[in-house]
Motif scaffolding. Structure first.
Motif, PDB file in Angstrom:
ATOM      1  N   MET A   1       0.580  -0.945   0.340  1.00 38.43           N
ATOM      2  CA  MET A   1      -0.259  -0.022  -0.175  1.00 38.43           C
ATOM      3  C   MET A   1       0.485   1.570   0.223  1.00 38.43           C
ATOM      4  N   THR A   2       0.750   2.170  -1.071  1.00 35.82           N
ATOM      5  CA  THR A   2       1.354   3.335  -0.907  1.00 35.82           C
ATOM      6  C   THR A   2       0.741   4.564  -0.090  1.00 35.82           C
ATOM      7  N   ILE A   3       1.691   5.399   0.620  1.00 29.29           N
ATOM      8  CA  ILE A   3       0.669   6.652   1.010  1.00 29.29           C
ATOM      9  C   ILE A   3       1.400   7.381   1.117  1.00 29.29           C
ATOM     10  N   LYS A   4       0.575   8.353   0.791  1.00 26.29           N
ATOM     11  CA  LYS A   4       0.575   9.998   0.197  1.00 26.29           C
ATOM     12  C   LYS A   4      -0.092  11.052   1.871  1.00 26.29           C
ATOM     13  N   ALA A   5       0.510  11.982   1.841  1.00 25.36           N
ATOM     14  CA  ALA A   5       0.657  13.448   2.498  1.00 25.36           C
ATOM     15  C   ALA A   5      -0.273  14.456   1.330  1.00 25.36           C
ATOM     16  N   PHE A   6      -0.974  14.611   1.641  1.00 30.82           N
ATOM     17  CA  PHE A   6      -1.316  15.918   1.587  1.00 30.82           C
ATOM     18  C   PHE A   6      -1.723  16.727   1.451  1.00 30.82           C
ATOM     19  N   VAL A   7      -1.853  18.023   1.906  1.00 29.26           N
ATOM     20  CA  VAL A   7      -2.194  19.743   2.180  1.00 29.26           C
ATOM     21  C   VAL A   7      -4.402  19.589   2.088  1.00 29.26           C
ATOM     22  N   ALA A   8      -4.749  19.786   3.072  1.00 28.99           N
ATOM     23  CA  ALA A   8      -6.204  20.104   2.053  1.00 28.99           C
ATOM     24  C   ALA A   8      -6.675  21.363   1.953  1.00 28.99           C
ATOM     25  N   ARG A   9      -6.531  21.825   0.184  1.00 26.56           N
ATOM     26  CA  ARG A   9      -7.406  23.020   0.389  1.00 26.56           C
ATOM     27  C   ARG A   9      -8.515  23.058  -0.523  1.00 26.56           C
ATOM     28  N   SER A  10      -9.462  22.040  -0.907  1.00 23.98           N
ATOM     29  CA  SER A  10     -10.811  22.287  -0.784  1.00 23.98           C
ATOM     30  C   SER A  10     -11.685  21.364   0.534  1.00 23.98           C
ATOM     31  N   ASP A  11     -12.814  21.714  -0.592  1.00 27.80           N
ATOM     32  CA  ASP A  11     -13.755  21.745   0.748  1.00 27.80           C
ATOM     33  C   ASP A  11     -13.798  20.180   0.660  1.00 27.80           C
ATOM     34  N   GLU A  12     -14.314  19.267  -0.558  1.00 26.62           N
ATOM     35  CA  GLU A  12     -13.810  17.870  -0.551  1.00 26.62           C
ATOM     36  C   GLU A  12     -12.751  17.145   0.222  1.00 26.62           C
ATOM     37  N   GLU A  13     -11.609  17.986   0.119  1.00 26.96           N
ATOM     38  CA  GLU A  13     -10.268  17.448   1.029  1.00 26.96           C
ATOM     39  C   GLU A  13     -11.253  17.234   2.425  1.00 26.96           C
ATOM     40  N   ARG A  14     -10.947  18.211   3.032  1.00 29.68           N
ATOM     41  CA  ARG A  14     -11.218  18.595   4.260  1.00 29.68           C
ATOM     42  C   ARG A  14     -12.569  17.778   4.967  1.00 29.68           C
ATOM     43  N   GLU A  15     -13.615  17.845   3.911  1.00 29.43           N
ATOM     44  CA  GLU A  15     -14.930  16.924   3.972  1.00 29.43           C
ATOM     45  C   GLU A  15     -14.587  15.712   4.896  1.00 29.43           C
ATOM     46  N   ARG A  16     -13.567  14.460   3.458  1.00 32.40           N
ATOM     47  CA  ARG A  16     -12.920  13.702   4.504  1.00 32.40           C
ATOM     48  C   ARG A  16     -11.548  13.559   4.870  1.00 32.40           C
ATOM     49  N   LEU A 115       6.046   3.762   9.458  1.00 28.78           N
ATOM     50  CA  LEU A 115       6.525   4.474   9.979  1.00 28.78           C
ATOM     51  C   LEU A 115       5.567   5.718   9.013  1.00 28.78           C
ATOM     52  N   SER A 116       4.530   5.448   8.227  1.00 28.84           N
ATOM     53  CA  SER A 116       3.481   6.447   7.606  1.00 28.84           C
ATOM     54  C   SER A 116       4.099   7.491   8.278  1.00 28.84           C
ATOM     55  N   ILE A 117       3.421   7.511  10.073  1.00 32.46           N
ATOM     56  CA  ILE A 117       3.317   8.826  10.619  1.00 32.46           C
ATOM     57  C   ILE A 117       4.588   9.840  10.188  1.00 32.46           C
ATOM     58  N   LEU A 118       5.450   8.839   9.447  1.00 39.03           N
ATOM     59  CA  LEU A 118       6.637  11.038   9.399  1.00 39.03           C
ATOM     60  C   LEU A 118       6.374  10.692   8.174  1.00 39.03           C
ATOM     61  N   HIS A 119       6.015  10.389   7.291  1.00 38.33           N
ATOM     62  CA  HIS A 119       4.906  11.636   6.091  1.00 38.33           C
ATOM     63  C   HIS A 119       4.633  12.662   6.368  1.00 38.33           C
ATOM     64  N   LEU A 120       3.139  12.619   7.462  1.00 40.37           N
ATOM     65  CA  LEU A 120       2.462  13.774   8.507  1.00 40.37           C
ATOM     66  C   LEU A 120       3.353  14.872   8.372  1.00 40.37           C
ATOM     67  N   MET A 121       4.219  14.009   9.396  1.00 39.32           N
ATOM     68  CA  MET A 121       5.348  14.452  10.304  1.00 39.32           C
ATOM     69  C   MET A 121       6.383  16.298   9.943  1.00 39.32           C
ATOM     70  N   LYS A 122       6.498  14.877   8.819  1.00 43.16           N
ATOM     71  CA  LYS A 122       7.745  15.384   7.798  1.00 43.16           C
ATOM     72  C   LYS A 122       7.072  16.650   7.073  1.00 43.16           C
ATOM     73  N   ALA A 123       6.224  17.366   6.637  1.00 42.82           N
ATOM     74  CA  ALA A 123       5.127  17.730   5.803  1.00 42.82           C
ATOM     75  C   ALA A 123       4.920  18.888   6.595  1.00 42.82           C
ATOM     76  N   ALA A 124       4.693  18.807   7.953  1.00 40.78           N
ATOM     77  CA  ALA A 124       4.196  19.960   8.692  1.00 40.78           C
ATOM     78  C   ALA A 124       5.406  20.565   9.265  1.00 40.78           C
ATOM     79  N   PHE A 125       6.331  19.656   9.481  1.00 40.39           N
ATOM     80  CA  PHE A 125       7.844  20.636   9.992  1.00 40.39           C
ATOM     81  C   PHE A 125       8.231  21.498   8.747  1.00 40.39           C
ATOM     82  N   GLU A 126       8.444  20.995   8.221  1.00 42.44           N
ATOM     83  CA  GLU A 126       9.036  21.320   6.590  1.00 42.44           C
ATOM     84  C   GLU A 126       8.092  22.998   6.510  1.00 42.44           C
ATOM     85  N   ASP A 127       6.786  22.472   6.416  1.00 37.79           N
ATOM     86  CA  ASP A 127       5.895  23.518   6.075  1.00 37.79           C
ATOM     87  C   ASP A 127       6.082  24.823   7.727  1.00 37.79           C
TER      88      ASP A 127
END
Length: 385
Positions: A1-16, A115-127
């Motif tokens: 399974m591939t896991i990908k981090a994203f930033v919620a920009r649209s209403d649809e992404e936020r609702e998910r 280690l999937s959690i690191l995708h979230l933490m890295k994205a937030a850390f860099e931002d």
């Protein structure tokens, strides 16, 4: 399974993400926060209007993780955040643009051991670094503290009681403290190496919160160092003062406590709340606590003193907490992660057998005390003619 981090920009992404939060907080953990929309099965609050939500998506586009960052310079009214997280010293030293908070951090159960959690933490850390953030605040439940400390967070003020989410420990990450990331072997250490070290923030923390510089978690200390700290806290030999450790050698107890931590509780703190779901086991090191059936307004069913254990039913049965435990005096509590206990049971069966025997003896003693307190008519009704 591939896991990908994203930033919620649209209403649809936020609702998910809102629906994922509801599934974890309400359906899995059994919480009932006031902002939960049970009809639509979503969990959002007023902070989402200015917070930045991150998600993890699997191959099918399902949200399997979330995290929210709030950058204080972008908050219309930062006063509630300043009060909640005691930010006055930080705002004076660094200003609001250097401060952020992280919340709504959760993962799907099937990802919690990877280690999937690191995708979230890295994205937030860099931002955060790109925006000039130097201090990142949050809070956590006691059973999650070893995880957050291993990521690079530290405690800095006393715990507090959240009416919706229970007993919480405020935590702080100095996002530029490369020395601390390396010292705790944080997975973020490599990410932090790409940015300048923030010695000023490190020195500010030591000067502002000197009582919190010394760690109180086994994962941040040597094995014998944490045991010595435990001896200091209980003012006697833990092998005899703590019933859970009876019959074990010091070396076995040190291994058993590999991810344990010590937290303080003030009078009135609800260390455990009836109905909550987690598998943490607690040992009261100092102070007095009371077990209440029916939360704060219910009936007191027993008292706890130094050396007493609570929370073991949740660990053994994976059921919601059956009672609330309230500190009645200043308390010090040893927190044993259920996840670590399970790994220990699998890896050291001989020692684990002694631990389980001690737990069963504790439970048998409590059952006997409860039986003695029951009226005779109630005993007949329970046991039959």
């Amino acid at each position: 399974m591939t896991i990908k981090a994203f930033v919620a920009r649209s209403d649809e992404e936020r609702e998910r993400i809102y629906r994922f939060r509801y599934r974890i907080y309400v359906e899995e953990l059994g919480l009932d926060p006031p902002e939960a929309d049970h009809g639509r099965k979503r969990l959002a609050d007023a902070h989402d209007a200015f917070g930045l939500s991150y998600g993890l998506a699997d191959d099918d586009g399902n949200v399997v993780g979330s995290l929210r960052c709030i950058f204080l310079a972008e908050v219309p009214d930062p006063a509630p955040f300043i009060a909640k997280f005691a930010l006055e010293p930080a705002t004076r030293a660094f200003g609001l643009p250097a401060l952020a908070t992280t919340s709504r951090f959760m993962l799907d159960p099937k990802l919690r051991h990877g280690l999937s959690i690191l995708h979230l933490m890295k994205a937030a850390f860099e931002d955060g670094r790109a925006r000039g953030v130097r201090l990142n605040y949050g809070d956590c439940s006691p059973h999650m503290l070893p995880f957050y400390e291993s990521m690079g967070y530290r405690r800095y003020v006393a715990p507090y009681n959240d009416t919706a989410y229970g007993f919480k420990l405020p935590i702080l990450m100095l996002v530029g403290d490369r020395m601390h990331f390396a010292a705790v072997r944080s997975p973020l250490a490599r990410v932090a190496e790409a940015h300048p070290d923030d010695a000023q923030a490190r020195e500010w923390f030591a000067a502002t919160y000197p009582e919190w510089v010394r760690p109180a978690s086994a994962a941040l200390m040597s094995m014998d160092g944490f045991f010595d700290l435990l001896v200091e806290r209980v003012a006697s030999d833990p092998l005899h003062a703590v019933e859970l450790f009876r019959g074990l050698s010091r070396e076995a107890v040190e291994r058993f406590l590999a991810s344990a931590t010590i937290v303080d509780a003030a009078p009135g703190d609800r260390i455990v709340r009836e109905g909550e779901r987690d598998d943490t086991v607690y040992v009261l090191l100092k102070g007095l606590a009371e077990v209440i059936r029916g939360d704060g307004g219910g009936q007191a069913i027993s008292a706890l003193g130094a050396g007493d254990i609570f929370g073991e039913i949740g660990f053994l049965t994976a059921t919601p907490r059956t009672a609330t435990v309230i500190a009645r005096t200043p308390c010090e509590v040893l927190v044993l992660s259920g996840r670590q206990l399970q790994r220990f049971l699998e890896g050291e069966p001989a020692v684990a057998a002694r631990v389980l025997f001690n737990l069963s003896r504790i439970l048998a003693g409590r059952l006997a005390q409860t039986t003695l307190r029951l009226p005779e008519t109630d005993l007949l009704r329970r046991e039959g003619p």
